[in-house]
Design a protein around this motif. Structure first.
Motif, PDB file in Angstrom:
ATOM      1  N   LYS A 108       0.812  -1.222   0.000  1.00 19.83           N
ATOM      2  CA  LYS A 108       0.000   0.000   0.000  1.00 19.83           C
ATOM      3  C   LYS A 108       0.847   1.274   0.000  1.00 19.83           C
ATOM      4  O   LYS A 108       0.351   2.350  -0.283  1.00 19.83           O
ATOM      5  N   ASP A 109       2.153   1.142   0.303  1.00 21.33           N
ATOM      6  CA  ASP A 109       3.075   2.280   0.234  1.00 21.33           C
ATOM      7  C   ASP A 109       3.814   2.318  -1.108  1.00 21.33           C
ATOM      8  O   ASP A 109       4.770   3.068  -1.268  1.00 21.33           O
ATOM      9  N   LEU A 110       3.368   1.472  -2.039  1.00 19.72           N
ATOM     10  CA  LEU A 110       3.921   1.369  -3.391  1.00 19.72           C
ATOM     11  C   LEU A 110       5.336   0.796  -3.427  1.00 19.72           C
ATOM     12  O   LEU A 110       6.067   0.995  -4.402  1.00 19.72           O
ATOM     13  N   ASN A 111       5.719   0.086  -2.383  1.00 19.04           N
ATOM     14  CA  ASN A 111       6.987  -0.631  -2.407  1.00 19.04           C
ATOM     15  C   ASN A 111       6.784  -1.907  -3.213  1.00 19.04           C
ATOM     16  O   ASN A 111       5.800  -2.623  -3.017  1.00 19.04           O
ATOM     17  N   MET A 112       7.716  -2.189  -4.112  1.00 16.79           N
ATOM     18  CA  MET A 112       7.610  -3.375  -4.959  1.00 16.79           C
ATOM     19  C   MET A 112       8.675  -4.374  -4.563  1.00 16.79           C
ATOM     20  O   MET A 112       9.830  -4.017  -4.346  1.00 16.79           O
ATOM     21  N   LYS A 113       8.255  -5.637  -4.518  1.00 18.20           N
ATOM     22  CA  LYS A 113       9.166  -6.710  -4.127  1.00 18.20           C
ATOM     23  C   LYS A 113       8.929  -7.908  -5.041  1.00 18.20           C
ATOM     24  O   LYS A 113       7.787  -8.336  -5.234  1.00 18.20           O
ATOM     25  N   VAL A 114      10.009  -8.440  -5.601  1.00 17.37           N
ATOM     26  CA  VAL A 114       9.914  -9.632  -6.440  1.00 17.37           C
ATOM     27  C   VAL A 114       9.867 -10.849  -5.521  1.00 17.37           C
ATOM     28  O   VAL A 114      10.808 -11.115  -4.779  1.00 17.37           O
ATOM     29  N   LEU A 115       8.745 -11.575  -5.561  1.00 19.55           N
ATOM     30  CA  LEU A 115       8.574 -12.765  -4.731  1.00 19.55           C
ATOM     31  C   LEU A 115       9.027 -14.037  -5.447  1.00 19.55           C
ATOM     32  O   LEU A 115       9.477 -14.990  -4.810  1.00 19.55           O
ATOM     33  N   LEU A 116       8.862 -14.047  -6.766  1.00 15.16           N
ATOM     34  CA  LEU A 116       9.257 -15.193  -7.587  1.00 15.16           C
ATOM     35  C   LEU A 116       9.690 -14.641  -8.925  1.00 15.16           C
ATOM     36  O   LEU A 116       9.012 -13.782  -9.497  1.00 15.16           O
ATOM     37  N   GLU A 117      10.818 -15.136  -9.428  1.00 21.59           N
ATOM     38  CA  GLU A 117      11.345 -14.581 -10.678  1.00 21.59           C
ATOM     39  C   GLU A 117      11.626 -15.669 -11.692  1.00 21.59           C
ATOM     40  O   GLU A 117      12.358 -16.618 -11.423  1.00 21.59           O
ATOM     41  N   ASP A 118      10.994 -15.536 -12.856  1.00 25.52           N
ATOM     42  CA  ASP A 118      11.314 -16.361 -14.020  1.00 25.52           C
ATOM     43  C   ASP A 118      11.188 -17.860 -13.733  1.00 25.52           C
ATOM     44  O   ASP A 118      11.976 -18.653 -14.213  1.00 25.52           O
ATOM     45  N   SER A 119      10.194 -18.232 -12.959  1.00 26.55           N
ATOM     46  CA  SER A 119      10.011 -19.640 -12.611  1.00 26.55           C
ATOM     47  C   SER A 119       9.387 -20.411 -13.775  1.00 26.55           C
ATOM     48  O   SER A 119       8.400 -19.975 -14.390  1.00 26.55           O
ATOM     49  N   ILE A 120       9.954 -21.581 -14.036  1.00 28.42           N
ATOM     50  CA  ILE A 120       9.379 -22.485 -15.036  1.00 28.42           C
ATOM     51  C   ILE A 120       9.046 -23.840 -14.398  1.00 28.42           C
ATOM     52  O   ILE A 120       8.932 -24.848 -15.087  1.00 28.42           O
ATOM     53  N   ASP A 121       8.863 -23.834 -13.077  1.00 29.19           N
ATOM     54  CA  ASP A 121       8.533 -25.066 -12.365  1.00 29.19           C
ATOM     55  C   ASP A 121       7.271 -25.728 -12.918  1.00 29.19           C
ATOM     56  O   ASP A 121       7.158 -26.948 -12.923  1.00 29.19           O
ATOM     57  N   HIS A 122       6.319 -24.931 -13.386  1.00 28.08           N
ATOM     58  CA  HIS A 122       5.061 -25.461 -13.903  1.00 28.08           C
ATOM     59  C   HIS A 122       5.247 -26.201 -15.236  1.00 28.08           C
ATOM     60  O   HIS A 122       4.357 -26.896 -15.675  1.00 28.08           O
ATOM     61  N   LEU A 123       6.405 -26.063 -15.869  1.00 29.30           N
ATOM     62  CA  LEU A 123       6.650 -26.715 -17.150  1.00 29.30           C
ATOM     63  C   LEU A 123       7.303 -28.088 -16.990  1.00 29.30           C
ATOM     64  O   LEU A 123       7.463 -28.803 -17.977  1.00 29.30           O
ATOM     65  N   LYS A 124       7.649 -28.445 -15.763  1.00 32.44           N
ATOM     66  CA  LYS A 124       8.341 -29.723 -15.534  1.00 32.44           C
ATOM     67  C   LYS A 124       7.378 -30.857 -15.366  1.00 32.44           C
ATOM     68  O   LYS A 124       6.292 -30.736 -14.937  1.00 32.44           O
TER      69      LYS A 124
END
Length: 183
Positions: A167-183
């Motif tokens: 809500k303070d417009l801080n951005m945080k990457v929680l998961l990056e470039d995951s391809i786990d769903h393709l395995k």
């Protein structure tokens, strides 16, 4: 900005991503306005009753005279631009296309529009776009300059990146470039 249809592999990957996200309730869905991104989005959301809002700010980089050419030809015919593109993004000057700075400003406007539309709400947003756009979005989120663009690997096709905006417009990457769903 030329369009190419998704391959069977692309369709399958998008459906697998959709399956991985089937329990996520999306408030809004945004997509690049290029047909292949729209097709990817449709395969991700499948039968959900969700409207796709096309946002041209998230379409792929405009490559001008480079569109449709083979990398080896670009390297031979535009050696300085090709070298700068892959090594010194901040120095890349396109031939009749967009610079990284042009794209960066376009993406920033698109991101600001989405954030402002959903500010202080508890919304889950799905944004489907292109690898280069994700690369630059990650720079914005991390407040990094364009010369850091290629310090991370190229984004995988049909990968999942999750960004949390508080809500303070801080951005945080929680998961990056995951391809786990393709395995």
């Amino acid at each position: 900005w030329g369009n190419s249809n998704l391959t069977q592999t692309g369709i399958s990957q998008a459906k697998l991503l959709g399956e991985a996200l089937k329990h996520v309730e999306f408030t809004k869905v945004y997509s690049s306005s290029l047909g292949r991104a729209v097709e990817t989005t449709e395969n991700i959301i499948q039968n959900r009753n969700l409207e796709i809002e096309l946002n041209p700010n998230f379409k792929e980089m405009g490559f001008g005279v480079w569109e449709g050419q083979y990398p080896e030809d670009l390297k031979n015919n535009y050696n300085e631009q090709y070298t700068n593109f892959w090594n010194f993004a901040h120095n890349y000057v396109p031939v009749d296309g967009e610079s990284f700075e042009d794209v960066s400003q376009r993406i920033k406007k698109g991101l600001d529009d989405i954030v402002n539309s959903h500010y202080k709400k508890d919304d889950n947003i799905l944004l489907v776009t292109h690898g280069m756009i994700i690369q630059i979005l990650l720079l914005h989120i991390r407040d990094l300059p364009l010369d850091k663009l290629w310090e991370r690997p190229v984004v995988n096709s049909s990968s999942l990146t999750i960004v949390q905006i508080d809500k303070d417009l801080n951005m945080k990457v929680l998961l990056e470039d995951s391809i786990d769903h393709l395995k």
